[in-house]
Each structure stands twice: as C-alpha cells, then as structure tokens.
Design a protein around this motif. Structure first.
Motif, mmCIF file in Angstrom:
data_model
loop_
_atom_site.group_PDB
_atom_site.id
_atom_site.type_symbol
_atom_site.label_atom_id
_atom_site.label_comp_id
_atom_site.label_asym_id
_atom_site.label_seq_id
_atom_site.Cartn_x
_atom_site.Cartn_y
_atom_site.Cartn_z
ATOM 1 N N PRO A 55 0.833 -1.219 0.000
ATOM 2 C CA PRO A 55 0.000 0.000 0.000
ATOM 3 C C PRO A 55 0.858 1.255 0.000
ATOM 4 C CG PRO A 55 -0.522 -1.498 1.836
ATOM 5 C CD PRO A 55 0.789 -1.912 1.280
ATOM 6 N N SER A 56 0.233 2.357 -0.380
ATOM 7 C CA SER A 56 0.898 3.647 -0.257
ATOM 8 C C SER A 56 0.934 4.071 1.199
ATOM 9 C CB SER A 56 0.142 4.706 -1.072
ATOM 10 O OG SER A 56 -1.134 4.933 -0.491
ATOM 11 N N ASN A 57 1.726 5.089 1.501
ATOM 12 C CA ASN A 57 1.777 5.595 2.869
ATOM 13 C C ASN A 57 0.401 6.086 3.321
ATOM 14 O OD1 ASN A 57 4.471 5.032 2.953
ATOM 15 N ND2 ASN A 57 5.161 7.166 2.880
ATOM 16 N N GLU A 58 -0.328 6.700 2.393
ATOM 17 C CA GLU A 58 -1.656 7.196 2.734
ATOM 18 C C GLU A 58 -2.600 6.034 3.062
ATOM 19 O OE1 GLU A 58 0.693 10.085 0.773
ATOM 20 O OE2 GLU A 58 0.094 8.087 0.054
ATOM 21 N N GLU A 59 -2.521 4.969 2.276
ATOM 22 C CA GLU A 59 -3.371 3.796 2.536
ATOM 23 C C GLU A 59 -3.020 3.147 3.864
ATOM 24 O OE1 GLU A 59 -4.321 2.200 -1.972
ATOM 25 O OE2 GLU A 59 -2.342 1.843 -1.108
ATOM 26 N N LEU A 60 -1.736 3.083 4.155
ATOM 27 C CA LEU A 60 -1.318 2.472 5.410
ATOM 28 C C LEU A 60 -1.770 3.276 6.624
ATOM 29 C CD1 LEU A 60 2.291 1.274 4.523
ATOM 30 C CD2 LEU A 60 0.382 -0.174 5.184
ATOM 31 N N SER A 61 -1.900 4.579 6.449
ATOM 32 C CA SER A 61 -2.278 5.425 7.584
ATOM 33 C C SER A 61 -3.751 5.307 7.932
ATOM 34 C CB SER A 61 -1.933 6.883 7.296
ATOM 35 O OG SER A 61 -2.736 7.393 6.238
ATOM 36 N N THR A 62 -4.543 4.659 7.057
ATOM 37 C CA THR A 62 -5.984 4.503 7.335
ATOM 38 C C THR A 62 -6.442 3.058 7.197
ATOM 39 O OG1 THR A 62 -6.507 5.006 5.013
ATOM 40 C CG2 THR A 62 -6.483 6.863 6.562
ATOM 41 N N ILE A 63 -5.502 2.124 7.082
ATOM 42 C CA ILE A 63 -5.866 0.723 6.877
ATOM 43 C C ILE A 63 -6.615 0.197 8.103
ATOM 44 C CG2 ILE A 63 -3.742 -0.256 7.844
ATOM 45 C CD1 ILE A 63 -3.767 -2.269 5.493
ATOM 46 N N THR A 64 -7.573 -0.676 7.885
ATOM 47 C CA THR A 64 -8.326 -1.291 8.982
ATOM 48 C C THR A 64 -7.907 -2.744 9.128
ATOM 49 O OG1 THR A 64 -10.147 -1.856 7.501
ATOM 50 C CG2 THR A 64 -10.276 0.265 8.651
ATOM 51 N N ARG A 65 -8.499 -3.421 10.097
ATOM 52 C CA ARG A 65 -8.180 -4.826 10.349
ATOM 53 C C ARG A 65 -9.027 -5.717 9.448
ATOM 54 N NH1 ARG A 65 -8.625 -5.281 16.840
ATOM 55 N NH2 ARG A 65 -7.815 -7.394 16.448
ATOM 56 N N SER A 66 -8.408 -6.793 8.962
ATOM 57 C CA SER A 66 -9.118 -7.791 8.163
ATOM 58 C C SER A 66 -9.377 -9.024 9.021
ATOM 59 C CB SER A 66 -8.296 -8.186 6.933
ATOM 60 O OG SER A 66 -8.149 -7.088 6.057
ATOM 61 N N PRO A 67 -10.438 -9.768 8.731
ATOM 62 C CA PRO A 67 -10.739 -10.967 9.522
ATOM 63 C C PRO A 67 -9.625 -12.005 9.432
ATOM 64 C CG PRO A 67 -12.636 -10.319 8.220
ATOM 65 C CD PRO A 67 -11.488 -9.491 7.733
ATOM 66 N N LYS A 68 -9.320 -12.577 10.564
ATOM 67 C CA LYS A 68 -8.286 -13.612 10.625
ATOM 68 C C LYS A 68 -8.581 -14.744 9.647
ATOM 69 C CE LYS A 68 -8.423 -16.368 14.200
ATOM 70 N NZ LYS A 68 -8.280 -16.905 15.588
ATOM 71 N N ALA A 69 -9.843 -15.164 9.558
ATOM 72 C CA ALA A 69 -10.201 -16.281 8.686
ATOM 73 C C ALA A 69 -9.887 -15.970 7.232
ATOM 74 C CB ALA A 69 -11.681 -16.614 8.852
ATOM 75 N N GLU A 70 -10.135 -14.731 6.816
ATOM 76 C CA GLU A 70 -9.837 -14.336 5.433
ATOM 77 C C GLU A 70 -8.336 -14.391 5.161
ATOM 78 O OE1 GLU A 70 -9.495 -10.051 3.249
ATOM 79 O OE2 GLU A 70 -11.390 -10.426 4.307
ATOM 80 N N ILE A 71 -7.565 -13.878 6.097
ATOM 81 C CA ILE A 71 -6.106 -13.864 5.931
ATOM 82 C C ILE A 71 -5.571 -15.291 5.848
ATOM 83 C CG2 ILE A 71 -3.921 -13.162 6.975
ATOM 84 C CD1 ILE A 71 -5.503 -10.905 8.396
ATOM 85 N N ARG A 72 -6.013 -16.130 6.750
ATOM 86 C CA ARG A 72 -5.499 -17.501 6.778
ATOM 87 C C ARG A 72 -5.912 -18.276 5.530
ATOM 88 N NH1 ARG A 72 -6.154 -19.433 13.141
ATOM 89 N NH2 ARG A 72 -4.299 -18.328 13.902
ATOM 90 N N ALA A 73 -7.109 -18.031 5.032
ATOM 91 C CA ALA A 73 -7.526 -18.711 3.801
ATOM 92 C C ALA A 73 -6.587 -18.360 2.658
ATOM 93 C CB ALA A 73 -8.969 -18.333 3.457
ATOM 94 N N ASP A 74 -6.214 -17.087 2.557
ATOM 95 C CA ASP A 74 -5.276 -16.678 1.510
ATOM 96 C C ASP A 74 -3.899 -17.296 1.722
ATOM 97 O OD1 ASP A 74 -7.198 -15.165 0.256
ATOM 98 O OD2 ASP A 74 -6.386 -13.218 0.875
ATOM 99 N N GLU B 16 -2.329 5.145 17.849
ATOM 100 C CA GLU B 16 -2.133 6.596 17.817
ATOM 101 C C GLU B 16 -1.822 7.077 16.413
ATOM 102 O OE1 GLU B 16 0.912 6.931 20.737
ATOM 103 O OE2 GLU B 16 -0.501 7.107 22.419
ATOM 104 N N LEU B 17 -1.120 6.258 15.640
ATOM 105 C CA LEU B 17 -0.820 6.605 14.258
ATOM 106 C C LEU B 17 -2.010 6.390 13.331
ATOM 107 C CD1 LEU B 17 2.722 4.984 14.026
ATOM 108 C CD2 LEU B 17 2.231 7.435 13.833
ATOM 109 N N ASN B 18 -2.831 5.392 13.658
ATOM 110 C CA ASN B 18 -3.939 5.023 12.782
ATOM 111 C C ASN B 18 -5.147 4.602 13.610
ATOM 112 O OD1 ASN B 18 -5.660 4.068 10.810
ATOM 113 N ND2 ASN B 18 -4.452 2.245 10.345
ATOM 114 N N PRO B 19 -5.991 5.548 14.015
ATOM 115 C CA PRO B 19 -7.176 5.200 14.806
ATOM 116 C C PRO B 19 -8.157 4.288 14.076
ATOM 117 C CG PRO B 19 -6.686 7.555 14.952
ATOM 118 C CD PRO B 19 -5.811 6.997 13.879
ATOM 119 N N ALA B 20 -8.047 4.185 12.741
ATOM 120 C CA ALA B 20 -8.948 3.306 11.986
ATOM 121 C C ALA B 20 -8.784 1.847 12.371
ATOM 122 C CB ALA B 20 -8.721 3.487 10.486
ATOM 123 N N LEU B 21 -7.699 1.507 13.042
ATOM 124 C CA LEU B 21 -7.508 0.132 13.480
ATOM 125 C C LEU B 21 -8.538 -0.290 14.524
ATOM 126 C CD1 LEU B 21 -3.596 0.068 13.711
ATOM 127 C CD2 LEU B 21 -5.025 -1.127 12.040
#
Length: 530
Positions: free
Chosen positions: A165-184, A514-519
C-alpha cells in the motif's frame, strides 16, 4: 524499528545489499549501483532480496532473543523466569502500551511490506531464469505466510495487504478478519509447495523448502481445526519428504558442532551463526535465556568446598574455595561455564520427573536438575542450553532456532486422525514417537476418542516443551486460562490472579493506534483491552 505507516523501502533494499552476514546462504557480493528502479535484473539480485527477508527473522523481537518465545512459550505451563523478571508476560499484566508486542508487530510488518514489494518485482519477471524465479516466489510466499501466521496467532484480526500500500493507505488501513487472511495464506502455501525445492545442501541449508511450506500449511489447518487437510499435509511430509525422526531424541537438539547443526528431523530453522571476533546479529542471544548464571549455581553454592574424599579444596593462595568456585573450576576444566541470563527455566511441575511417565527417556534429554555430579539450584532446559565456551559464547551463540520438526508432524497427524476417525489409525503416528521415547516401548492402545484427545495434550507438552508451540496449543484447545490458573508457579509469579479471557490475544499496540485510529473501526474494544 519501523512503523507500519512509515516505510523506507529504498533504504531497506540498500541495507540488504550492504549487510555483511556470517550466515553462508545470506552472503552476497555487493553489486554497486543497484536501486529500487533497476533491481531484479538477474537471478543473483532476486536471491539477495529474498535473503533480506530471512535476515528480518534474526531480529531480537522475533527469533534472535525471546521475542517470539514471549508469545508462544512463556505464559503457559512450561517455562517461566528463575527470578522476578519478564513479569509483564508471565503475570499477564499486558495492556495497551504495556507489553503489547510493539517491537514484534513492527518486525512482522517489515516482513509483510518487503514480501509484498519483492513478490511484485519477482513474480513473472522475465529477467530471471525460471528456476530462480520459481524458488524466489516460493520463498517469498512462505515468508509472508509465516509473517501472517504470527500476526493472526498473536493479535487475531490484523491489517492485511497483498500488494504494497501507499503511505496514505497504510495510515488509514483497517483490520481484516483472521479467517480471510489464513484462507489466503493456505492458498499461497499451496502454490509455494509447487515451486520450492524438496531439499537444500551446502550453503543453502536453512532456506524454506517445499516441506517447510507444507508444514506451515498444516499448522494453519491445525489452528483452524481443519482436520482432513491437516492430516493430508502431514502424511505428505511423512510419506514423501526426506525428513525423518532421529533414533535418539537428544540428537534432535545437539548443536554442539557449529559446522553440523542440521539434521533430518529439522524441517525449518532460523539459521544463526556466531562470529568468533565480534558479536553481530547473525548470532543469537536466546541461548543465554536458557543458560544458567554461575551466580545462581550450584545448590548450597556458598558452602566451603570439599573434594570427593572430603578434603578441603584450596585456592592457590591457600584459602578454601566455596562450592560455586569449585563447581565453576570443574566446568572450566572441560571448557564450559554458566554465563547466561538464567531467565527461562522449567516450571516446577514439568521439572519434576514424577510427573513424566515412568521410563520416558525424553526427560533427561529435556530437563537437567544436576550437572557433573552437582545438584543445581534451579532446573534448566538441557535441550536449549549450550555451556560451550569455545563455540557458543555469551551474546554470540550459533544455535539455530528449530521452528518446525518431524516430531510435531507425527503429533499433528495423530491428533487430526483421532478427530476425524477416532484413535484406531491415530496410534501409528503417536506410537512412532513413543518408540524412541521409551525403552522398553510403551505404545498407546485401547483408548476412546476422548481419552486420546486428552492424552495427546500431555504428549505434545513432553515432546515439544520450550520449542514455541505450547501456548498456542492451549489456546486452540480452549484451556489456556484453566491451565495457567492451576499449574504451580514460583512465588514471584502470579498469573493465576491476573489472567482473563482477553489474554488469548494481545491488544493492537498503542503506538499503532495513535498513528492510525482506523484500526479500532472493526473492534473499538481492541481485543477487549479497552
């Protein structure tokens, strides 16, 4: 340390090229003029980038010291401290900003970012030979999967990306479901299995093979209680790989010869190599956690020393030695000493031989309570210590971290088979391990499915203790709290008073929030910590 939202990729790439390493497969001649714009023009450059991913595993927040061990080995019923240290972990005093794993988080996302960057640059790159491209892609996929294995184990739902991701995307990225990550990750590992070599030799020992990818895929299935694919992957390793159980359990952990640290039971290790001249981060300090301190040993250390005939043992100046001085002189006579931190010692119940099945040969290979005829003040993990003062010095040890080995494969196969079909066909796997664990043999038989299910929990503890599996085992079985509350701890630890259901996960580190409240968007409680 880099924040997930602050990336200096070009500096990292140049760092990879300029880093001097004693790990043979990480050594590469510096290729001047390489930048992020013209990188990956040939096979050597691609391999150099992949080598940099292995280097990240050498961080103290991961495998070099107790980084990974804090999440997987400590805080369960196997390992604790020999004194009042590391109490945040042992006593479950974790909170946002307090023992929340910030350093480990950063290192893992460094691995995730660079894996994404390198994969985009290598996959389909016609400048590379097919063989080099396949291996590089396979290794990158493995390293990324290992990264998200740890992230989802420790924090559950986490930020996830497959392309950088870009720096801007990383600063607002949210959490993804564990199940989705593990499936990938399971799909990625299935691809890696088709691309990676079956084995390595010489200076390439320590790289991820087809069987390392198969093992990691099996671990993902195990954690998700996907019993059939877990069994399938384990059987593939057992039936087709060059890996096998060694005849002698103690030999699995014997790394006394720095030139001969690999054996056929090791499926994946993090390769550490000491520098006899200077301490570099190619070496490990984790061994110091398991090595005793001479200031603690032996038992009755301050008494006056006498020899085997009861005669006083004298110093050159004619004064009598104390027990610890005499003990140390005997160690030094065989080129050994106790120069470690002495932090990581067995909990009392594990250290007590009476709690192991009678005749279990693994006890003496795992636990040491006396040495060269002297009773020790604390028990220690023989499988993880190295007192050698020639080849394994304090702060500069060459011992590899054994991440995956065949013993675990057989236990996973046994557990999966029992969950699928009951114990009848599961005995073959666990009894294969018990053939070397007992003399005479003590195979299992006549159990119900529930009997087997409960017995395998102890079998995993005795076979794999202090190897980085126990805490996640207790979590996936849903018994971490019960076990921590009932196991005996030493007086300076009180985890039973503090552990709560939220502690099966860690909070997203406060500095990241603190860097990314979207988390916090998908979970304002931050895994229950607010």
């Amino acid at each position: 340390m880099k924040n997930i939202s602050k990336i200096v990729l070009s500096v990292f790439l140049v760092g990879l090229l300029m880093f001097s390493s004693c790990d043979s497969f990480l050594e590469e001649e510096f290729r001047s003029g390489i930048t992020t714009d013209n990188f990956f023009n040939n096979d050597a450059e691609a391999q150099l980038a992949v080598n940099g991913l292995y280097r990240i595993l050498h961080s103290g927040a991961l495998y070099r010291q107790r980084g990974i061990d804090d999440f997987y080995t400590h805080g369960a019923d196997v390992v604790a401290a020999s004194r009042n240290v590391n109490g945040t972990v042992h006593n479950y005093l974790i909170a946002e900003g307090v023992g929340d794993g910030y350093g480990t988080w950063n290192r893992l996302y460094e691995l995730a970012r660079n894996s994404a960057l390198f994969l985009a640059s290598v996959d389909g790159n016609e400048n590379l030979s097919e063989a080099a491209r396949n291996q590089a892609v396979g290794e990158i996929l493995f390293m990324r999967a290992l990264c998200y294995y740890h992230l989802t184990n420790i924090w559950g739902d986490v930020p996830y990306f497959r392309e950088l991701p870009s720096n801007e995307e990383l600063s607002t990225i949210t959490r993804s479901p564990k199940a989705e990550i593990r499936a990938d990750m399971k799909e990625d590992l299935a691809r890696a299995i088709t691309l990676l070599p079956t084995s390595y030799s010489g200076s390439d020992l320590g790289r991820a093979s087809k069987w390392a990818a198969t093992m990691l895929k099996a671990k993902f299935h195990l954690l998700d209680s996907e019993w059939q694919p877990c069994l399938t992957e384990c059987k593939s390793i057992i039936d087709n790989s060059p890996h096998r159980l060694l005849d002698n359990f103690a030999d699995v952990f014997d790394q006394s010869d720095p030139a001969n640290q690999y054996n056929n039971e090791h499926i994946f290790v993090v390769d550490f190599t000491s520098d006899p001249v200077s301490n570099i981060d190619g070496s490990t300090t984790r061994t110091d956690d398991y090595n005793p301190r001479i200031r603690d040993e032996p038992a009755n250390r301050g008494a006056n020393a006498v020899d085997e005939n009861g005669n006083p043992v004298l110093k050159p100046n004619g004064t009598q030695m104390k027990n610890w001085e005499y003990f140390q002189s005997l160690l030094q006579a065989q080129n050994e000493d106790m120069t470690g931190y002495g932090w990581s010692v067995p909990l009392p119940e594990l250290a007590d031989k009476n709690n192991w099945q009678e005749g279990d040969l693994r006890y003496d290979a795992t636990i040491v309570t006396e040495y060269i005829g002297w009773k020790l003040n604390f028990p220690y993990f023989r499988k993880n210590w190295n007192l050698d003062q020639e080849n394994s010095l304090r702060g500069n040890h060459p011992e590899n971290y054994i991440v995956f080995r065949m013993g675990d494969v057989y236990l996973m196969a046994a557990e999966a088979e029992n969950e699928l079909n009951g114990p009848e066909n599961a005995y073959q796997y666990v009894n294969k391990l018990r053939e070397r664990a007992f003399e005479p043999d003590q195979p299992w038989s006549g159990m119900s499915q529930e009997d087997f299910r409960l017995a395998i929990r102890d079998e995993r503890k005795f076979e794999l203790c202090a190897e980085g599996h126990r805490r996640m085992d207790l979590i996936r079985w849903g018994i971490l709290l019960d076990v921590v509350k009932t196991v005996k701890h030493r007086s300076w630890n009180n985890p039973a008073d503090n552990i709560q259901p939220k502690h099966v996960k860690y909070p997203i580190p406060l500095q990241e929030l603190e860097l990314n409240p979207a988390l916090l968007d998908t979970d304002p409680t931050n895994n229950g910590y607010r």
